[in-house]
Write a protein that holds these residues in place. Sequence first.
Motif, PDB file in Angstrom:
ATOM      1  N   ASP A 178       7.717  -3.490  -5.046  1.00  0.00           N
ATOM      2  CA  ASP A 178       8.520  -3.949  -3.908  1.00  0.00           C
ATOM      3  C   ASP A 178       8.572  -5.470  -3.873  1.00  0.00           C
ATOM      4  O   ASP A 178       9.625  -6.066  -3.587  1.00  0.00           O
TER       5      ASP A 178
ATOM      6  N   SER B 296      10.700  14.662   3.230  1.00  0.00           N
ATOM      7  CA  SER B 296       9.379  14.157   3.616  1.00  0.00           C
ATOM      8  C   SER B 296       8.684  15.050   4.641  1.00  0.00           C
ATOM      9  O   SER B 296       7.481  14.917   4.866  1.00  0.00           O
TER      10      SER B 296
ATOM     11  N   THR C  98      -0.856   9.109  -3.007  1.00  0.00           N
ATOM     12  CA  THR C  98      -0.230   7.969  -2.326  1.00  0.00           C
ATOM     13  C   THR C  98      -1.123   6.738  -2.393  1.00  0.00           C
ATOM     14  O   THR C  98      -0.661   5.620  -2.652  1.00  0.00           O
ATOM     15  N   GLY C  99      -2.412   6.936  -2.173  1.00  0.00           N
ATOM     16  CA  GLY C  99      -3.352   5.829  -2.240  1.00  0.00           C
ATOM     17  C   GLY C  99      -3.449   5.239  -3.633  1.00  0.00           C
ATOM     18  O   GLY C  99      -3.565   4.018  -3.800  1.00  0.00           O
TER      19      GLY C  99
ATOM     20  N   PRO D  61      -2.225  12.472   0.060  1.00  0.00           N
ATOM     21  CA  PRO D  61      -2.852  11.184   0.411  1.00  0.00           C
ATOM     22  C   PRO D  61      -3.584  10.536  -0.750  1.00  0.00           C
ATOM     23  O   PRO D  61      -3.583   9.307  -0.876  1.00  0.00           O
TER      24      PRO D  61
ATOM     25  N   LEU E 181      -1.058   5.223  -5.911  1.00  0.00           N
ATOM     26  CA  LEU E 181       0.181   4.533  -6.268  1.00  0.00           C
ATOM     27  C   LEU E 181       0.478   3.311  -5.409  1.00  0.00           C
ATOM     28  O   LEU E 181       1.319   2.486  -5.771  1.00  0.00           O
ATOM     29  N   GLN E 182      -0.207   3.166  -4.272  1.00  0.00           N
ATOM     30  CA  GLN E 182       0.116   2.109  -3.319  1.00  0.00           C
ATOM     31  C   GLN E 182       0.106   0.707  -3.931  1.00  0.00           C
ATOM     32  O   GLN E 182       1.045  -0.069  -3.704  1.00  0.00           O
ATOM     33  N   PRO E 183      -0.912   0.321  -4.697  1.00  0.00           N
ATOM     34  CA  PRO E 183      -0.901  -1.036  -5.268  1.00  0.00           C
ATOM     35  C   PRO E 183       0.293  -1.280  -6.186  1.00  0.00           C
ATOM     36  O   PRO E 183       0.862  -2.370  -6.191  1.00  0.00           O
ATOM     37  N   TYR E 184       0.665  -0.241  -6.960  1.00  0.00           N
ATOM     38  CA  TYR E 184       1.811  -0.378  -7.862  1.00  0.00           C
ATOM     39  C   TYR E 184       3.115  -0.490  -7.071  1.00  0.00           C
ATOM     40  O   TYR E 184       4.010  -1.251  -7.425  1.00  0.00           O
ATOM     41  N   ARG E 185       3.188   0.290  -5.975  1.00  0.00           N
ATOM     42  CA  ARG E 185       4.399   0.239  -5.154  1.00  0.00           C
ATOM     43  C   ARG E 185       4.538  -1.126  -4.486  1.00  0.00           C
ATOM     44  O   ARG E 185       5.640  -1.670  -4.407  1.00  0.00           O
ATOM     45  N   GLN E 186       3.448  -1.677  -4.023  1.00  0.00           N
ATOM     46  CA  GLN E 186       3.499  -2.994  -3.397  1.00  0.00           C
ATOM     47  C   GLN E 186       3.961  -4.060  -4.389  1.00  0.00           C
ATOM     48  O   GLN E 186       4.778  -4.931  -4.058  1.00  0.00           O
TER      49      GLN E 186
END
Length: 249
Positions: free
Chosen positions: A58, A37, A47-48, A44, A50-55
């Motif tokens: 999880d 990392s 990352t932005g 960024p 993919l964030q909804p899919y990662r949430q």
Amino acid sequence: MISRQFAPVLLLLTVLTACQSSYHLAQQSANRIEVDSVTARADPDLTGFLQPYRQKLDQTMNEVLARSTGPIEKGQPNGPLNDLLTDALLQQATQKYGKPIDVSHLNFGGIRNNLPAGNITIGGVYEVMPFDNKLVVLTLTGDMLMQLLNHFADGNKLVVGGVRATIHDGKVQSATLTNGRTIQPNETYTVAMSDYVAEGGDNSGFLKNPVRRDDINYLIRDALIDYFRQQGKSGQPITPTTDGRITIK
């Protein structure tokens, strides 16, 4: 005779061919490049995105299905996880199949992790059973069932539900079905297992010609998730235990 219009082309090809060099590998070397990392910074924008899919992922993986009073571990020839998973598979397979099933079987090497004390989550079940193996119900003769038991008894890798067995020198000395049926050579028995084993995995090619094969559109991992979810709804925690169904003499 060569046409004049093609002569320049042929001359050019001859020149190019004559000028080609012969290449060969003289040496090779390699360097290890560590990527983490710090050295590989996250993009960024990506990352932005993919964030909804990662949430969502999880949230799904962290869903608590049940609780355990202690760690649930696999073992040879017995282990609490061995017994729990095969009993869970036997129960869920019977529900899906709609008829009684005599035996359940899991591949010892396919059980990839233990379950922790405390919360049992969907993610934890994925770690135990990461492969997308589907449930298969095979109808086998008594001789074929004994061949299955003997095949996995060698090396103490017999992981079964619905049966108790005594093993001596890698061979099944005796086996008794817990539903009261006795194993007779020419009678038939139903066995719930993974499509991997049913199709010859782990050198079990003798299973490719069963009396009957029923493919159930149900992942074994999903069967385990459904089982643990049902246990969680009962309000009773899971207490790791083994009933000593496999005895080595």
